[in-house]
Design an enzyme around this catalytic site. Structure first.
Site, PDB file in Angstrom:
ATOM      1  N   TYR A  67      42.001  22.265  75.612  1.00  0.00           N
ATOM      2  CA  TYR A  67      43.049  21.798  74.702  1.00  0.00           C
ATOM      3  C   TYR A  67      44.335  21.512  75.477  1.00  0.00           C
ATOM      4  CZ  TYR A  67      47.043  22.178  71.582  1.00  0.00           C
ATOM      5  OH  TYR A  67      48.232  21.954  70.942  1.00  0.00           O
TER       6      TYR A  67
ATOM      7  N   LYS B  73      44.475  27.229  58.820  1.00  0.00           N
ATOM      8  CA  LYS B  73      44.160  27.196  60.249  1.00  0.00           C
ATOM      9  C   LYS B  73      43.171  28.266  60.699  1.00  0.00           C
ATOM     10  CE  LYS B  73      47.403  26.267  63.215  1.00  0.00           C
ATOM     11  NZ  LYS B  73      48.673  26.290  63.973  1.00  0.00           N
TER      12      LYS B  73
END
Length: 308
Positions: free
Chosen positions: A140, A178
């Site tokens: 990421y 999330k």
């Protein structure tokens, strides 16, 4: 019109809120609503239109006319630091961003995008917006780093604002979708609501992060647009605080509980940032004079919002 990608997400929806507060409702939200629960993040806000993220980028590539666009806030991405599908990450966080960047450059549309403090990796000092300080620890972080590097190549020739923000540890309202990637404050509050004590990893007293309240993040984005800011900037408070401070703020709000320690998970070892602290020199030099909430201030406000 203003376009907000990732508009149903945490930061995107808070940018929509901030835009509404200055009277802007002509907003096109672009997102992937496969997780339909995210709709709640905009249910109390006003937008003009919605477009699926793949349909949107296809329209961009096809050269479709979107009319006059005042700004693009590109907050949409895979934000899971635990995601290791590199092809997926590079498509979502790199290739998609490049297409949108060039659309904005071609049409001279101000472009503001989400970078990340994950680009710095595991360093313990010098969180400065320069290549020599960037060494991400996960895929990421690498996808975000690579786009920052791409932006650095095109910035000198850009005829319209291009601005990236390296977000540090963002927390606050509209993050409930999330899951494991939600903030520690969110998870600790849930533990308290179950009648449990708030749990932190062993060693967490030495883990310091720059926790930044999401409404402060949205304010900086709006300021950057209103002032035609270009460049790549850190976006944190400039002051690292402990996970213990977060837990204590949650305990103080609920008026009960004590911190419990749990073993540090093996899968995070060597891939975990134990210290982050934004160097705000560049942001302040660009003219931003706003203040940032402390962990105690932001967590208290967030707890009131979560438990309303």
């Amino acid at each position: 019109m203003i376009i907000v990608t990732g508009g149903f997400g945490m930061i995107g929806s808070n940018i929509v809120k901030a835009l509404n507060e200055i009277g802007r409702k002509d907003i096109l939200v672009v997102d992937n609503l496969k997780n339909g629960e995210k709709f709640v993040n905009l249910v109390d806000l006003d937008i003009a239109d919605y477009c699926d993220k793949e349909d949107f980028i296809a329209s961009i590539i096809a050269g479709d006319d979107f009319g006059e666009i005042d700004a693009v806030f590109h907050e949409g991405a895979c934000s899971a630091t635990t995601e290791w599908d590199g092809k997926y990450l590079m498509h979502n966080n790199y290739e998609y961003s490049k297409e949108l960047l060039h659309f904005c450059l071609d049409h001279q549309i101000p472009f503001f995008y989400a970078s990340s403090a994950a680009t710095y990796g595991g360093r313990s000092d010098n969180f400065i917006e320069e290549r020599k300080f960037e060494q991400p620890l996960n895929a990421y972080g690498y996808s975000k780093f690579l786009f920052d590097e791409y932006v650095r190549q095109v910035l000198p020739e850009a005829d319209s604002p291009v601005c990236g923000f390296k977000y540090f540890n963002v927390y606050g309202p509209r993050e409930q979708h999330k899951g494991s990637m939600a903030s520690v404050a969110f998870h600790l509050n849930n533990q308290m609501l179950k009648g449990e004590n708030p749990k932190l990893f062993e060693g967490s007293e030495t883990f310091l992060r720059d926790f930044v309240y999401v409404e402060d993040v949205a304010k900086v984005n709006i300021w950057a647009w209103q002032n035609s800011i270009s460049g790549i900037y850190n976006l944190g408070t400039g002051k690292a605080e402990s996970f213990q401070a977060v837990a204590q703020a949650v305990i103080d709000f609920h008026g009960k509980g004590e911190i419990e320690k749990i073993p540090f998970p093996d899968h995070l070892k060597s891939r975990y940032q134990t210290f982050t602290q934004a160097d705000l020199t560049k942001l302040r030099a660009a003219g931003y004079t706003g203040t940032f909430k402390t962990v105690a201030e932001g967590t208290k406000e967030y707890m009131a919002w979560l438990n309303r």
